[in-house]
Design a protein around this motif. Sequence first.
Motif, PDB file in Angstrom:
ATOM      1  N   UNK B 156       3.789  -1.113  -5.343  1.00  0.00           N
ATOM      2  CA  UNK B 156       4.362  -3.070  -4.932  1.00  0.00           C
ATOM      3  C   UNK B 156       3.033  -3.119  -3.364  1.00  0.00           C
ATOM      4  N   UNK B 157       3.016  -1.922  -2.302  1.00  0.00           N
ATOM      5  CA  UNK B 157       2.195  -2.212  -1.582  1.00  0.00           C
ATOM      6  C   UNK B 157       0.714  -2.768  -1.766  1.00  0.00           C
ATOM      7  N   UNK B 158       0.098  -1.515  -3.250  1.00  0.00           N
ATOM      8  CA  UNK B 158      -1.119  -1.397  -3.673  1.00  0.00           C
ATOM      9  C   UNK B 158      -1.122  -3.101  -4.453  1.00  0.00           C
ATOM     10  N   UNK B 159      -0.713  -3.435  -4.769  1.00  0.00           N
ATOM     11  CA  UNK B 159      -0.825  -5.004  -5.536  1.00  0.00           C
ATOM     12  C   UNK B 159      -0.970  -5.382  -4.592  1.00  0.00           C
ATOM     13  N   UNK B 160      -0.107  -5.964  -3.581  1.00  0.00           N
ATOM     14  CA  UNK B 160      -0.199  -6.980  -2.854  1.00  0.00           C
ATOM     15  C   UNK B 160      -1.074  -7.118  -1.686  1.00  0.00           C
ATOM     16  N   UNK B 161      -1.492  -5.806  -1.909  1.00  0.00           N
ATOM     17  CA  UNK B 161      -2.649  -5.790  -0.444  1.00  0.00           C
ATOM     18  C   UNK B 161      -3.931  -6.358  -0.824  1.00  0.00           C
ATOM     19  N   UNK B 162      -4.674  -7.021   0.794  1.00  0.00           N
ATOM     20  CA  UNK B 162      -5.345  -7.421   0.455  1.00  0.00           C
ATOM     21  C   UNK B 162      -6.819  -7.002   1.835  1.00  0.00           C
ATOM     22  N   UNK B 163      -7.932  -6.913   1.499  1.00  0.00           N
ATOM     23  CA  UNK B 163      -8.275  -6.552   2.087  1.00  0.00           C
ATOM     24  C   UNK B 163      -9.482  -7.243   2.950  1.00  0.00           C
ATOM     25  N   UNK B 188      -8.092  -8.610  -3.211  1.00  0.00           N
ATOM     26  CA  UNK B 188      -6.791  -7.666  -3.411  1.00  0.00           C
ATOM     27  C   UNK B 188      -7.972  -6.187  -3.963  1.00  0.00           C
ATOM     28  N   UNK B 189      -6.811  -5.125  -4.641  1.00  0.00           N
ATOM     29  CA  UNK B 189      -7.113  -4.260  -4.886  1.00  0.00           C
ATOM     30  C   UNK B 189      -7.214  -4.326  -6.090  1.00  0.00           C
ATOM     31  N   UNK B 190      -8.697  -3.512  -6.771  1.00  0.00           N
ATOM     32  CA  UNK B 190      -8.340  -3.824  -8.744  1.00  0.00           C
ATOM     33  C   UNK B 190      -7.486  -2.697  -9.093  1.00  0.00           C
TER      34      UNK B 190
END
Lengths: 222, 447
Positions: B156-163, B188-190
């Motif tokens: 869930x954290x990976x999907x909402x993370x934005x760099x 966002x990450x892929x």
Amino acid sequence: MENKQSSSPASFIGSTVIPGDVVLDLSSMANQTIKLGDGLREDRDAISAMKAGTLRCKKPNKYRIESCQKRYVPCAGDTVLGIVVDSKRDDFLIDIKGPALAFLPVLAFEGGTRRNIPKFEVGTLLYLRVVKAKFGMNPELSCTDAHGKAAEFGLLKDGYMFETSTGLSRKLLSSPTCPVLESLGKKLPFEIAVGLNGRVWVNAASPHTIIAAANAIMNSES
Amino acid sequence: MANTWRLTLNEKNFIKTALLSEIRLDGRKPFQFRNIIINFGREDGSAEVQLGQTRVMGIVTAKFVQPYRDRPNEGTLSIYAEFSPMADPSFEAGRPGESAVELGRIVDRGLRESRAVDTESLCVVAGKLVWAIRIDIHILDNAGNLVDAANMAALAALMTFRRPECSLGGEDGQEVIIHPLEMRDPVPLIVHHLPIAITFGFFDECLVVIDPTHSEEAVMAGRMIATVNANGDICAIQKAGGEGVSQRVIMQCLQLATTKAADITKQIKAAVEAYNKERALQKIKLEPTCVGTNVKEGQDQTLDDKGISELVGKYMERLKLISGESYTSQNINDEVETKSLRLGTDSHGIKFSSTPLSWDPYSKGVDPEFLKASVASQGLSSANKKKEWSGEEKPSEAQRPGSYKEVNPKSSAVDASRIEMQMIGPKTLKDAVKPKNKRKKKGSSVI
């Protein structure tokens, strides 16, 4: 178990007090022996509260503060559910959810002699009475009542034990019967043992009944 | 010593007896998961998952590092698991114990081996500078089955993370500029797929439970953790000692895991979508600029929400399609067209960025014909936008995008690209997914 003394100078009995409240004025009660239980402290001429909770008084002269919490403070005369942790030569070491492990003398059973010492494995659940409990020392337990009779104390077989807060255990033991137990009892046949240390044991014929009763009691708190 | 949790013989025997009658201590069936609640923090990339009473928090952060020598084009992914003493009296502060390291390893293996996170897109300057993604897992409350909850929190954290978006610039084109968050939206990450960890507990006599609680974990004889994704791929299996289990039981467990993984994937995606939607709405409300305000505000609001929810609907459909159902290139084009039509009318709070998406290696910008058409249709009449949609939709469903040229030949390419780029707010997986329609025409397969 608790009763209100309207003649007592302290009008705090039965009401909520917070740490620092002076609950009893000793100057007006000369020549009386008062036993202080959990949460009370003698402060020169007055007794003050150390804990937040309700002030209770047991006839004739025992005062203490009752509050709902997860930890248990051992008190003499309480009935608790203990788990055997270790067995030594002279006593069993029992965990009663207090700050220290309690001792159960090997002979503290009805008709107990050196010859018929019971064998309890680690993890056995027992229904016990607290004989002595003072701050700083390990409490002492017994499997008999004050007169030496067995009186339902001892090993609890089968069933399921779960933990609750001390407030809920007191409520379950109060009289008149707690509404949860009353309504459960009308629908399900089950056996229950409640320890004032926040442990409850339930037994019934089928696992479904046990689980239903246990979850009903656990959820009655929130 | 007196505060530790103790297991009674009664409880041990009762758990086994109850399992023989197919019931567990909290009333669940043997193959039933506890209630899952996913919450997100204020910052991007922080998620808290509650699995019954178990609570785990996952935080994702990123920074620049030098890549490994043998993989100069890939970013790195690392996982740190911490067992906080507030979770359980047996957890101690300080260096992670054995179980903490094991948990970190299981989550790491699920993500890394299956290549769930695209590390090649994390490369900034090949051989010199890449993004290093770090996932921190904090256990807040231990009520059994920490691995599954930790895995969900990490996903869930990976999907909402934005760099932050970064590009090469400077005098010689070698300097890396990190764009501040106010200038360019973070990216966002892929994440290609979601590997979900499912824990099985084994008791004697072939009794199996899924998602064991704390007491069950103390009583069970062995455990197995299978990390599978919604497509049915098995990403990892872990069984560290414990009682031996027959092959038949293992195969049954894996089949069951696939079903459960599909459910959990749906839940995680729904939660992430809801979070993204809310975030986007907040962004739109903050933006003061407004293009074409002939339509009444109330109507706009509903259009907005409707547009967004339809977009979300389309997006979810698209995800479903991508995950393997059969479809024709025609359908995909239709969806994209209808989507871009609605996009054209989302005139609130559109930030302009005229360059093609620099972080997406596959993007060459979007098909200019689309954009011309969408802008043109918007320009026609602002009052009857709904009619516009239905009018445009019919031809789109029947024909391919080329037909738009006939409908509205004139437009301005600049406007088109501007409105197209910033759809709702932050770039999401939609952007990554969108250009696929062109690849699909070539008949390439889905990822």
